[in-house]
Scaffold this active site. Structure first.
Site, PDB file in Angstrom:
ATOM      1  N   GLU A 206      10.608 -67.690  31.770  1.00  0.00           N
ATOM      2  CA  GLU A 206      11.356 -66.434  31.860  1.00  0.00           C
ATOM      3  C   GLU A 206      12.860 -66.662  31.864  1.00  0.00           C
ATOM      4  OE1 GLU A 206       9.872 -63.936  34.984  1.00  0.00           O
ATOM      5  OE2 GLU A 206       7.844 -63.992  34.184  1.00  0.00           O
ATOM      6  N   LYS A 338       2.989 -53.021  36.057  1.00  0.00           N
ATOM      7  CA  LYS A 338       2.990 -53.616  34.714  1.00  0.00           C
ATOM      8  C   LYS A 338       2.005 -52.838  33.853  1.00  0.00           C
ATOM      9  CE  LYS A 338       3.560 -58.418  36.347  1.00  0.00           C
ATOM     10  NZ  LYS A 338       2.777 -59.562  36.881  1.00  0.00           N
TER      11      LYS A 338
HETATM   12  C1  2PG Z   1       4.600 -62.081  37.757  1.00  0.00           C
HETATM   13  C2  2PG Z   1       4.825 -62.118  36.257  1.00  0.00           C
HETATM   14  C3  2PG Z   1       6.266 -61.904  35.893  1.00  0.00           C
HETATM   15  P1  2PG Z   1       3.140 -63.208  34.635  1.00  0.00           P
HETATM   16  O1  2PG Z   1       3.828 -62.857  38.303  1.00  0.00           O
HETATM   17  O2  2PG Z   1       5.153 -61.222  38.418  1.00  0.00           O
HETATM   18  O3  2PG Z   1       7.123 -62.796  36.584  1.00  0.00           O
HETATM   19  O4  2PG Z   1       4.332 -63.301  35.694  1.00  0.00           O
HETATM   20  O5  2PG Z   1       3.562 -62.279  33.580  1.00  0.00           O
HETATM   21  O6  2PG Z   1       2.914 -64.609  34.150  1.00  0.00           O
HETATM   22  O7  2PG Z   1       1.944 -62.676  35.393  1.00  0.00           O
HETATM   23 MG    MG Z   2       4.003 -61.737  40.289  1.00  0.00          MG
END
Ligand code: 2PG
Ligand code: MG
Length: 464
Positions: A206, A338
């Site tokens: 990231e 998300k």
């Molecule tokens: C999280 C995300 C973003 P990932 O854990 O919050 O940082 O990671 O998209 O790999 O789940």
């Molecule tokens: Mg997370």
């Protein structure tokens, strides 16, 4: 003139920030308006998330998405043709019903996410409104507080630290633009310190510095030095936020810190984190325990949820029912949001709305695998989330989003309020779910110790 309907849905494979295939969907309406949705991809995922459809096999590390694209070109395109693009709830309900599985495995969370977002964009375009405005309607605009990664670890950096994200928050910033200024100084100052110590190894998934530390706490100490080196006061100008992402190294109440070669039980992990909260100006901790550890979450939030934000990510998987259940248990006081974890725009919005209703902090978040798509910035503002997490302060899939927020903040001018810390649960306090209280006896004792440490070690935002 009659209202437009969905005319076509086109799918294509594009490539994400890790160079892996992902799904893009273009939705066109009968009035000619068009919208594009792109699916991001996580690396540290909750087991209850919507599942991406991947082809498997040898090509592109098994990540290809031809089957997901095929589902959009046939079943999904047929099912959506002629539907009302302004009724997002009905569109998403149609997608969910068409898939027919509890975790979107048949058509793929990636296919559904891209199409759902594509429809939302097309509807906004048809109304000739920016996405944030289309989603916001006549509600007051809040510009979210950013939390920005400085070191990236866990699944995003070969597990060089167990804790996944070491981030900064700018508590004194009066605008989003100011928060980015503070972050820029801290990010680059951290990079200089890493270079001096011979620890600079490039950047993680990231954009945060790839950590080469010998303990998780060394990252916290380095972050403190970086803040000071930038001429800022830790805790006042720049505070700390962590994503422990503990599901990646824990199960059944036991946690294996690979970097430190030791195993902790639930209480020992809680003690470590509470001590960190006493020694460092930590404002927020995400997934401090594994997704199966309700008890860990409950005790921890009871111990410290009145002072810091405790976020559920893998734990809540952007699911409104899980948010409601967590509020009942008082196991967290904030929810990460998300879209692709839920699988559709409407389900993610429902989780965000439920969190807001219950007094939670709500943080709209990117994934570790991202693209140039800036939708999440618009959603964070359109849904009044109050906080935004996009990863670090480098690489264009990240910067595109921070920059988009700058533009919207400028466009809104005095019509928008910058959230600052106001939308964090410690400030909101509108629900019993975030009331202070001390849980189990073990954690109670730990809190007392943490308080004593706080007296000795860390006070009023200044490290001694
Ligand atoms: C999280 C995300 C973003 P990932 O854990 O919050 O940082 O990671 O998209 O790999 O789940
Ligand atoms: Mg997370």
């Amino acid at each position: 003139m009659s209202e437009p309907v969905i005319q076509s849905v086109i799918a294509r494979r594009i490539w994400d920030s890790r160079g892996r295939p992902t799904v893009e969907a273009d939705v066109t309406l009968s009035d000619g308006a068009a919208g594009r949705g792109i699916a991001p991809a996580g690396a540290s995922r909750g087991s209850r998330e919507a599942v991406d459809k991947r082809d498997g096999g040898k090509r592109f590390g098994s990540f290809d998405v031809q089957d997901a694209l095929q589902g959009i070109r046939t079943e999904i395109a047929r099912a959506l043709a002629g539907l009302d693009p302004f009724d997002q709830a009905a569109i998403d309900a149609r997608l969910v019903a068409l898939d027919g599985t509890p975790n979107k495995a048949r058509l793929g969370g990636n296919a559904l996410t891209a199409v759902s977002l594509g429809v939302l964009h097309a509807a906004a375009a048809s109304r000739r409104l920016p996405l944030w405005f289309y989603c916001l309607g006549d509600k007051p605009a809040i510009i979210p507080l950013p939390e920005i990664q400085v070191f990236g670890g866990g699944a995003h950096a070969g597990r060089r630290t167990d804790v996944q994200d070491f981030m900064v928050i700018a508590p004194r910033a009066k605008t989003f633009a100011e928060a980015l200024e503070v972050t820029s100084e801290v990010y680059h100052s951290a990079g200089r310190i890493m270079a001096e110590r011979g620890l600079l190894q490039g950047v993680a998934d990231e954009g945060g510095w790839w950590p080469a530390f010998s303990s998780n706490e060394e990252a916290l100490e380095t972050l403190m030095r970086a803040i000071e080196r930038a001429g800022l006061v830790p805790g006042e100008d720049a505070a700390i936020s962590l994503d422990v992402a503990a599901s990646e190294f824990g199960k059944g109440g036991r946690y294996r810190l690979g970097l430190e070669q030791r195993e902790l039980d639930r209480d020992a992990l809680a003690e470590m984190l509470l001590q960190w909260c006493a020694r460092y100006p930590i404002l927020s901790i995400e997934d401090p325990f594994a997704e199966d550890d309700d008890k860990g979450f409950e005790q921890f939030t009871a111990a410290i949820g009145d002072r810091i934000q405790v976020i559920g990510d893998d734990y809540l998987v952007t699911n409104a029912s899980r948010v409601a259940e967590a509020a009942r248990r008082r196991s967290v006081n904030a929810a990460l949001i998300k879209v692709n974890q839920a699988g559709t725009v409407s389900e993610a919005k429902a989780a965000c709305d439920e969190g807001r209703r219950l007094g939670f902090g709500t943080i709209v978040s990117a994934r570790s695998g991202e693209t140039e798509d800036t939708s999440i910035v618009h959603l964070a503002i359109g849904w009044g989330a109050g906080q935004l997490k996009v990863g670090s302060f480098a690489r264009s899939e990240r910067m595109a989003k921070w920059n988009e927020a700058l533009r919207i903040e400028e466009a809104l001018g005095s019509k928008a309020r910058f959230a600052g810390l106001d939308e964090m649960p410690m400030r909101r306090r509108t629900t019993k779910a975030v009331e202070a209280g001390v849980g189990g006896a073990v954690v109670g004792a730990v809190v007392d110790r943490a308080a004593a440490l706080a007296e000795r070690g860390y006070r009023g935002g200044r490290a001694r």
